[in-house]
Scaffold this motif. Structure first.
Motif, PDB file in Angstrom:
ATOM      1  N   SER A  85      -5.678   5.670  -1.273  1.00 48.78           N
ATOM      2  CA  SER A  85      -4.285   5.860  -0.843  1.00 48.78           C
ATOM      3  C   SER A  85      -3.356   4.870  -1.538  1.00 48.78           C
ATOM      4  O   SER A  85      -2.206   5.205  -1.856  1.00 48.78           O
ATOM      5  CB  SER A  85      -4.168   5.721   0.674  1.00 48.78           C
ATOM      6  N   THR A  86      -3.850   3.656  -1.785  1.00 47.73           N
ATOM      7  CA  THR A  86      -3.023   2.649  -2.475  1.00 47.73           C
ATOM      8  C   THR A  86      -2.705   3.101  -3.897  1.00 47.73           C
ATOM      9  O   THR A  86      -1.555   3.049  -4.344  1.00 47.73           O
ATOM     10  CB  THR A  86      -3.746   1.293  -2.502  1.00 47.73           C
ATOM     11  N   LYS A  87      -3.733   3.557  -4.616  1.00 47.16           N
ATOM     12  CA  LYS A  87      -3.520   4.026  -5.993  1.00 47.16           C
ATOM     13  C   LYS A  87      -2.652   5.275  -6.015  1.00 47.16           C
ATOM     14  O   LYS A  87      -1.791   5.436  -6.890  1.00 47.16           O
ATOM     15  CB  LYS A  87      -4.868   4.305  -6.667  1.00 47.16           C
ATOM     16  N   LEU A  88      -2.878   6.159  -5.040  1.00 42.91           N
ATOM     17  CA  LEU A  88      -2.065   7.381  -4.961  1.00 42.91           C
ATOM     18  C   LEU A  88      -0.610   7.040  -4.692  1.00 42.91           C
ATOM     19  O   LEU A  88       0.303   7.609  -5.312  1.00 42.91           O
ATOM     20  CB  LEU A  88      -2.620   8.278  -3.854  1.00 42.91           C
ATOM     21  N   ARG A  89      -0.383   6.087  -3.803  1.00 41.85           N
ATOM     22  CA  ARG A  89       0.994   5.692  -3.479  1.00 41.85           C
ATOM     23  C   ARG A  89       1.667   5.053  -4.694  1.00 41.85           C
ATOM     24  O   ARG A  89       2.838   5.331  -4.985  1.00 41.85           O
ATOM     25  CB  ARG A  89       0.983   4.719  -2.295  1.00 41.85           C
ATOM     26  N   HIS A  90       0.917   4.219  -5.437  1.00 41.35           N
ATOM     27  CA  HIS A  90       1.463   3.619  -6.658  1.00 41.35           C
ATOM     28  C   HIS A  90       1.825   4.703  -7.669  1.00 41.35           C
ATOM     29  O   HIS A  90       2.906   4.676  -8.267  1.00 41.35           O
ATOM     30  CB  HIS A  90       0.434   2.669  -7.286  1.00 41.35           C
ATOM     31  N   SER A 110      14.728  12.396   1.916  1.00 41.35           N
ATOM     32  CA  SER A 110      13.885  12.445   3.118  1.00 41.35           C
ATOM     33  C   SER A 110      12.529  13.059   2.811  1.00 41.35           C
ATOM     34  O   SER A 110      11.496  12.616   3.342  1.00 41.35           O
ATOM     35  CB  SER A 110      14.580  13.225   4.233  1.00 41.35           C
ATOM     36  N   THR A 111      12.502  14.062   1.935  1.00 46.70           N
ATOM     37  CA  THR A 111      11.232  14.683   1.546  1.00 46.70           C
ATOM     38  C   THR A 111      10.338  13.677   0.837  1.00 46.70           C
ATOM     39  O   THR A 111       9.137  13.592   1.107  1.00 46.70           O
ATOM     40  CB  THR A 111      11.492  15.898   0.635  1.00 46.70           C
ATOM     41  N   LEU A 112      10.913  12.916  -0.075  1.00 46.96           N
ATOM     42  CA  LEU A 112      10.130  11.927  -0.827  1.00 46.96           C
ATOM     43  C   LEU A 112       9.593  10.836   0.088  1.00 46.96           C
ATOM     44  O   LEU A 112       8.462  10.378  -0.078  1.00 46.96           O
ATOM     45  CB  LEU A 112      10.986  11.324  -1.936  1.00 46.96           C
ATOM     46  N   ILE A 113      10.388  10.413   1.060  1.00 48.39           N
ATOM     47  CA  ILE A 113       9.937   9.389   2.002  1.00 48.39           C
ATOM     48  C   ILE A 113       8.755   9.910   2.824  1.00 48.39           C
ATOM     49  O   ILE A 113       7.773   9.194   3.063  1.00 48.39           O
ATOM     50  CB  ILE A 113      11.090   8.941   2.923  1.00 48.39           C
ATOM     51  N   THR A 114       8.839  11.182   3.257  1.00 52.74           N
ATOM     52  CA  THR A 114       7.737  11.779   4.021  1.00 52.74           C
ATOM     53  C   THR A 114       6.458  11.808   3.199  1.00 52.74           C
ATOM     54  O   THR A 114       5.368  11.503   3.686  1.00 52.74           O
ATOM     55  CB  THR A 114       8.099  13.214   4.444  1.00 52.74           C
ATOM     56  N   ARG A 115       6.579  12.188   1.919  1.00 52.50           N
ATOM     57  CA  ARG A 115       5.400  12.250   1.047  1.00 52.50           C
ATOM     58  C   ARG A 115       4.784  10.863   0.859  1.00 52.50           C
ATOM     59  O   ARG A 115       3.571  10.701   0.841  1.00 52.50           O
ATOM     60  CB  ARG A 115       5.775  12.808  -0.332  1.00 52.50           C
ATOM     61  N   MET A 116       5.644   9.845   0.716  1.00 57.46           N
ATOM     62  CA  MET A 116       5.171   8.487   0.452  1.00 57.46           C
ATOM     63  C   MET A 116       4.532   7.839   1.681  1.00 57.46           C
ATOM     64  O   MET A 116       3.718   6.935   1.556  1.00 57.46           O
ATOM     65  CB  MET A 116       6.339   7.609  -0.012  1.00 57.46           C
ATOM     66  N   THR A 117       4.894   8.301   2.867  1.00 57.64           N
ATOM     67  CA  THR A 117       4.433   7.624   4.091  1.00 57.64           C
ATOM     68  C   THR A 117       3.435   8.485   4.859  1.00 57.64           C
ATOM     69  O   THR A 117       2.224   8.351   4.695  1.00 57.64           O
ATOM     70  CB  THR A 117       5.636   7.253   4.967  1.00 57.64           C
ATOM     71  N   ASP A 119       2.471  11.657   4.768  1.00 58.70           N
ATOM     72  CA  ASP A 119       1.555  12.539   4.045  1.00 58.70           C
ATOM     73  C   ASP A 119       0.400  11.755   3.424  1.00 58.70           C
ATOM     74  O   ASP A 119      -0.763  12.165   3.508  1.00 58.70           O
ATOM     75  CB  ASP A 119       2.308  13.315   2.962  1.00 58.70           C
ATOM     76  N   ILE A 120       0.705  10.629   2.796  1.00 58.24           N
ATOM     77  CA  ILE A 120      -0.360   9.824   2.184  1.00 58.24           C
ATOM     78  C   ILE A 120      -1.271   9.231   3.263  1.00 58.24           C
ATOM     79  O   ILE A 120      -2.492   9.171   3.091  1.00 58.24           O
ATOM     80  CB  ILE A 120       0.234   8.723   1.289  1.00 58.24           C
ATOM     81  N   ASN A 121      -0.701   8.816   4.398  1.00 55.36           N
ATOM     82  CA  ASN A 121      -1.529   8.301   5.495  1.00 55.36           C
ATOM     83  C   ASN A 121      -2.485   9.371   6.013  1.00 55.36           C
ATOM     84  O   ASN A 121      -3.646   9.091   6.336  1.00 55.36           O
ATOM     85  CB  ASN A 121      -0.639   7.795   6.632  1.00 55.36           C
ATOM     86  N   GLN A 122      -1.990  10.618   6.086  1.00 53.03           N
ATOM     87  CA  GLN A 122      -2.837  11.712   6.556  1.00 53.03           C
ATOM     88  C   GLN A 122      -3.975  11.979   5.571  1.00 53.03           C
ATOM     89  O   GLN A 122      -5.120  12.215   5.970  1.00 53.03           O
ATOM     90  CB  GLN A 122      -1.994  12.981   6.726  1.00 53.03           C
ATOM     91  N   VAL A 123      -3.665  11.932   4.281  1.00 53.40           N
ATOM     92  CA  VAL A 123      -4.697  12.136   3.255  1.00 53.40           C
ATOM     93  C   VAL A 123      -5.715  10.997   3.305  1.00 53.40           C
ATOM     94  O   VAL A 123      -6.928  11.219   3.165  1.00 53.40           O
ATOM     95  CB  VAL A 123      -4.057  12.235   1.855  1.00 53.40           C
ATOM     96  N   GLN A 124      -5.249   9.778   3.517  1.00 48.94           N
ATOM     97  CA  GLN A 124      -6.158   8.627   3.628  1.00 48.94           C
ATOM     98  C   GLN A 124      -7.133   8.824   4.787  1.00 48.94           C
ATOM     99  O   GLN A 124      -8.345   8.599   4.634  1.00 48.94           O
ATOM    100  CB  GLN A 124      -5.353   7.346   3.852  1.00 48.94           C
ATOM    101  N   SER A 125      -6.625   9.253   5.941  1.00 47.07           N
ATOM    102  CA  SER A 125      -7.505   9.504   7.094  1.00 47.07           C
ATOM    103  C   SER A 125      -8.509  10.602   6.783  1.00 47.07           C
ATOM    104  O   SER A 125      -9.687  10.513   7.170  1.00 47.07           O
ATOM    105  CB  SER A 125      -6.667   9.900   8.318  1.00 47.07           C
ATOM    106  N   GLY A 126      -8.051  11.641   6.081  1.00 41.43           N
ATOM    107  CA  GLY A 126      -8.942  12.731   5.710  1.00 41.43           C
ATOM    108  C   GLY A 126     -10.081  12.266   4.823  1.00 41.43           C
ATOM    109  O   GLY A 126     -11.252  12.613   5.051  1.00 41.43           O
ATOM    110  N   VAL A 127      -9.765  11.456   3.806  1.00 43.78           N
ATOM    111  CA  VAL A 127     -10.796  10.945   2.901  1.00 43.78           C
ATOM    112  C   VAL A 127     -11.793  10.065   3.659  1.00 43.78           C
ATOM    113  O   VAL A 127     -13.013  10.178   3.484  1.00 43.78           O
ATOM    114  CB  VAL A 127     -10.152  10.149   1.737  1.00 43.78           C
TER     115      VAL A 127
END
Length: 582
Positions: A85-90, A110-117, A119-127
């Motif tokens: 998630s860190t590398k993805l966020r970078h 607002s869309t970009l903020i949602t993706r950066m926060t 959405d990435i947290n959800q993907v991190q939990s999934g992984v």
């Protein structure tokens, strides 16, 4: 989502070790029912306490080994998920930074903020959960079925019927819920958009007494989000009851068949207990798998949304030309029959703009609201690209420059004066990190900002500069642009909050910056640009006139109307004389 997995490459070891240790834990867990059967049949039934203690010790040992394997697996999975998630966020942040104004306008903040926060947290939990459970749960389900066959074939046949039924329920819910999760995330974007808009515009909302209307609009979008979440929740919540019904029915069948087998002496009581335990393991793991699949669905939906941003490519491509020397006799800036259209717009924002700005000249740009003033100056640092024609800086098309090289020549002050959290000194050094304190104070003096820095350069600036007035923010942003000592200075209506006297002093100071500096001043005030060497008058994206103040008063009706609307006819000559200070 698949394309995002490249950010897991550096964590191959963790991605292998995490599931491996989980499988080891699962292997030891599959032995537990057999040990329990041995305790019942050889210990309790036979009355051998030594056997009970021995098998009890084996259970404790299995538990300790399982605990160590579980903790190790969680460590590796967490390490991989957080690193991913860190590398993805970078990468996502770098990609967003590479987008032009056109794409940023199109996607929305607002869309970009949602993706950066979120959405990435959800993907991190999934992984994280996939590495821990995706192999473990199916392994235990399959292992429990195989182990059941080693205990009793007739009882194990119930497992063979139960597992496909459970799989059908799980995958049916998964297939139905994936599209619904996508709708939930889109609806979340709308709610976040309303939230951001209302928080940033709170003063305006209250000034117009619109609190109730905005609350109703927010509640409406929030209720739509809640409705979608309830709908997907109802589908997802069907999974646990259905799986419990199937597994409990199967458990009853195992006890019924096992009881008969015990009665006829085919199997022992301990083996029946082992079969029930294996069925319980299947229930627990399938419930985990069901919840995991729901989480995976959310992660996939969020991952696809993140991938959509990566697929947005900037319309500003790096110039292919080599770094060239400045042409000796070329003008500082030249617009050659420039037309520009915003993406998705039906009409041109600028049409056939053609003029030259020589080195050392001050160029004033004026026009009504929406006439294209900001659009014009944003073409110089290539925030947008022209639709046709060309913008030349030092005789080279801006499209032939590398963006860093081009923007290194330019200092720009935007309409919205934006400062960043930190000190005044840190904000001023944005354009030139190695600027000396003398250079900072020189820029402050030119920008008429000495009173803003009366407490020193280390004075704190809050996020967005909200602890400063509009005029103070504007003067500091002007100073920030001057610090970098640019060849071309663009002031995009950046003195609108200044009083006339301060504005006049600012213009006078700008004239002393040097003969080689080309200055563009965008303004709504004729007093701010009337002493410019050349004034560009825009009207609905077209050039209504080009010339000096005196020439335009005679030849350009648009300019004359703007000027006379700001000064009474009988005071025009008097105001003109006072303005000559700048």
């Amino acid at each position: 989502m698949k394309k995002l997995l490249i950010y897991l490459k550096e964590y191959r070891k963790e991605c292998v070790l995490a599931p491996l240790f989980k499988l080891l834990e699962a292997s030891f867990e599959l032995i537990v029912p057999l040990v329990m059967a041995a305790i019942i049949d050889r210990g309790i039934a036979a009355g051998e306490r030594a056997q009970i203690y021995r098998m009890g010790g084996v259970l404790v040992l299995l538990a300790l080994i399982g605990l160590v394997c579980s903790v190790t697996a969680q460590y590796f999975s967490a390490r991989a998920a957080v690193g991913f998630s860190t590398k993805l966020r970078h990468a996502l942040f770098s990609h967003i930074e590479s987008l032009s104004f056109q794409e940023l306008d199109q996607v929305g903040t607002s869309t970009l903020i949602t993706r950066m926060t979120s959405d990435i947290n959800q993907v991190q939990s999934g992984v994280n959960m996939v590495l821990r459970l995706f192999l473990r749960s199916p392994f235990i389900v399959l292992g429990a079925v195989i182990m059941a066959f080693t205990v009793n074939v007739r009882g194990a046949l119930i497992f063979v019927i139960t597992v496909p039924l459970l799989s059908l329920v799980v995958f049916s819910v998964m297939i139905y819920s994936i599209p619904m999760f996508k709708k939930v995330q889109r609806s979340l974007d709308v709610v976040l958009g309303h939230t951001r808009e209302n928080l940033s515009g709170a003063r305006v909302i209250r000034a117009f007494n619109k609190e109730e209307e905005e609350t109703e609009e927010f509640n409406s979008s929030n209720e739509r989000l809640a409705g979608l979440q309830m709908a997907v929740g109802r589908v997802s919540n069907l999974m646990n009851p259905l799986t419990y019904v199937i597994v409990n029915a199967a458990t009853l069948a195992v006890i019924w068949v096992g009881g008969k087998e015990v009665y006829f002496g085919v199997i022992t009581q301990g083996e029946v207990v082992a079969l029930v335990n294996y069925m319980s393991q299947i229930l627990v793991e399938l419930v985990k798998l069901a919840n995991l699949i729901i989480l995976i669905n959310k992660a996939i939906a969020c991952g696809n949304r993140i991938q959509e941003i990566f697929e947005v490519q900037t319309s500003i491509q790096s110039g292919g030309g080599t770094k060239g020397a400045q042409a000796l006799h070329a003008p500082a800036v030249a617009f050659s029959h420039v037309c520009m259209t915003y993406k998705g717009a039906s009409e041109e924002a600028l049409s056939d703009i053609d003029f030259v700005a020589e080195r050392g000249q001050t160029i004033g740009i004026i026009g009504g609201t929406g006439s294209g003033k900001s659009s014009l100056v944003h073409l110089i640092p290539r925030f947008y690209d022209v639709s046709s024609g060309a913008v030349l800086v030092d005789g080279r098309d801006v499209r032939d420059y590398e963006p860093g090289e081009l923007r290194g020549k330019i200092g720009i002050v935007m309409q919205k004066a934006l400062l960043f959290a930190g000190t005044i000194e840190e904000n001023l050094r944005w354009g030139k990190p190695d600027a000396t304190e003398e250079e900072l104070w020189h820029a402050i003096e030119v920008a008429q900002a000495a009173d803003v820095v009366k407490d020193g350069l280390k004075s704190r600036v809050e996020q967005g500069g909200r602890n400063l007035s509009g005029g103070q923010r504007q003067r500091l942003t002007i100073a920030r642009a001057i610090v970098r000592d640019p060849e071309i200075l663009i002031l995009d209506d950046s003195a609108s909050a200044l009083d006339f006297a301060t504005d006049a002093k600012l213009r006078a100071a700008l004239r002393q910056l040097g003969k080689e500096k080309t200055i563009f001043i965008v303004s709504q005030r004729t007093s701010s640009i009337q002493f410019a060497d050349k004034i560009i008058v825009l009207d609905d994206g077209q050039t209504a006139g080009i010339g000096t103040h005196e020439e335009l008063l005679q030849s350009c009706e648009v300019y004359r109307e703007i000027y006379e609307s700001q000064f009474k006819r009988e005071d025009i000559e008097k105001q003109g004389g006072a303005g000559h200070v700048g």
